[in-house]
Structure formats: C-alpha cells, structure tokens
Enzyme design. Sequence first.
Site, mmCIF file in Angstrom:
data_model
loop_
_atom_site.group_PDB
_atom_site.id
_atom_site.type_symbol
_atom_site.label_atom_id
_atom_site.label_comp_id
_atom_site.label_asym_id
_atom_site.label_seq_id
_atom_site.Cartn_x
_atom_site.Cartn_y
_atom_site.Cartn_z
ATOM 1 N N LEU A 141 -4.673 -4.222 1.485
ATOM 2 C CA LEU A 141 -4.560 -4.904 0.202
ATOM 3 C C LEU A 141 -3.480 -4.185 -0.595
ATOM 4 C CD1 LEU A 141 -8.291 -5.456 -0.944
ATOM 5 C CD2 LEU A 141 -6.747 -7.132 0.100
ATOM 6 N N ASP A 142 -2.699 -4.935 -1.357
ATOM 7 C CA ASP A 142 -1.708 -4.315 -2.228
ATOM 8 C C ASP A 142 -2.398 -3.329 -3.159
ATOM 9 O OD1 ASP A 142 0.073 -6.035 -1.037
ATOM 10 O OD2 ASP A 142 0.156 -7.431 -2.721
ATOM 11 N N ARG A 143 -1.662 -2.325 -3.591
ATOM 12 C CA ARG A 143 -2.215 -1.316 -4.481
ATOM 13 C C ARG A 143 -2.884 -1.944 -5.704
ATOM 14 N NH1 ARG A 143 -0.781 4.189 -6.251
ATOM 15 N NH2 ARG A 143 0.992 4.252 -4.831
ATOM 16 N N VAL A 147 -4.279 -4.832 -6.021
ATOM 17 C CA VAL A 147 -5.320 -5.819 -5.698
ATOM 18 C C VAL A 147 -6.651 -5.120 -5.410
ATOM 19 C CG1 VAL A 147 -5.989 -7.665 -4.096
ATOM 20 C CG2 VAL A 147 -3.597 -7.416 -4.808
ATOM 21 N N ARG A 177 0.789 -14.006 -3.363
ATOM 22 C CA ARG A 177 1.521 -13.900 -4.629
ATOM 23 C C ARG A 177 2.837 -14.671 -4.561
ATOM 24 N NH1 ARG A 177 1.490 -7.459 -5.278
ATOM 25 N NH2 ARG A 177 2.502 -7.929 -7.270
#
Length: 223
Positions: free
Chosen positions: A49-51, A53, A152
Amino acid sequence: MDILYQDNRIFVCVKPAGVLSTDEEGGLPDLIREELGDEKACVRTVHRLDRVVSGVMVFARSREASRILSAQMREHTFEKEYLAVVHGNTVPEHGELKDFLLRNKKEKKTYVVKEPGKDVQEAILDYDLLEKSGDCALVRIRLKTGRTHQIRTQFSSRGWPLVGDQKYGLPELQAEHIALWSYHLAFFHPQTEKRVAFSALPPKEFPWNQFSVLDKLDCGIEV
C-alpha cells in the site's frame, strides 16, 4: 496497530497512514516484529500500500508462505477490494477502468498513456458506486492488476480524483488522509489451504463519515 489475525504463517493488520509497507527501518514489518517481541522474526511483505494509504494488509511469516501468497496474486486468486471517496458526482453506477500506465520514477508519479510501449503496463479495475454525498462519491473497487498508484491515477484521469490526494487530487479537497482504504482481502491460507477473508472499515472521520452505507457493509474475519 490494529491486529486482525495472526498465526505462525500470516499476520493480518490495519496499516496506519504514513507508514511504509515495505521492510525497511520504521516500516510496518519492523513494527510487526516489535509487536511479536522478536526483532529477527520473519515478516515478509507480499503486497503493498502507498505510504499515505491505510487499511487491511497481510504479511507472510515464512519464506514458503510468502511464495504461496505471491503465486496467488500472479494467478489472480488473491482478492483485493478498496473503498475510495472521489470528487465528482457524475461517476456511473458500475464500470471497468482499463488503461495503459507509465511510471515516471524520477517524478515518482504514474501517468495514463494512449498506447503500449517501453515501461508501460496495462491496468484494470472494476468499481461499484455505493453512495453520493454532495460533490463526492463513495466507490468500492476490485483490482484486477496491481500497478503503482493505479487507483489514484485511473480515477483522477477521468476527472474523479480521490479526496485528500495531494499528488493527483485537487487542493480544495484536502483531508487529513487520502480517502483510499484497503477494505477486504481474501486468499487461500498458505498452510491450511482454506479460503480466508479479512475486512475492516475506515474510521468515522471526514470524508468517510459523509456516507451512511458504510454502516451496512460486511466487516470481520472468516478463517
């Protein structure tokens, strides 16, 4: 850290925003080792997961478990569903988004491009519109591919940027955290081979608290 489940093969928890999901200093695997009380424990990242998120993640606790879970992702038997709040109340009720994505490593940003080419990957997701509130919409997303910043980028490129997304979104729609949440994971347990599922809802804060349908979604553990 909100721990949903753990045994000797997997560790399932809710990743906080601002924490890396990869195994480096201060990353979530490091925090899991602290929780386990063993700084040398085997904790392997099998999806990211993106930082910025938050939401449900599973980590493998052995090399073999990591191999099995990674194979399920390649074979598309590992289910991942997300919730997102997007700007724009013109979002159709259902849809499939299919694009070619180019990752610019220097800018650390992903772009939609028209044709396949070098470093271009196909990205596919399905979504359902769950509820509208003002100028925003809550969508439930099922990933068919797992590209960097896929959700996104794909929604933003259609004029529906995620609320709180400082990289792809609109300045006037900022929230404390990006409105993207890893809601549901389902896969075959690497030891028992039984189908297991884990889900958790986002916190009742803006913009999630604008949508009453969240109270009706399934949430829990199936093991």
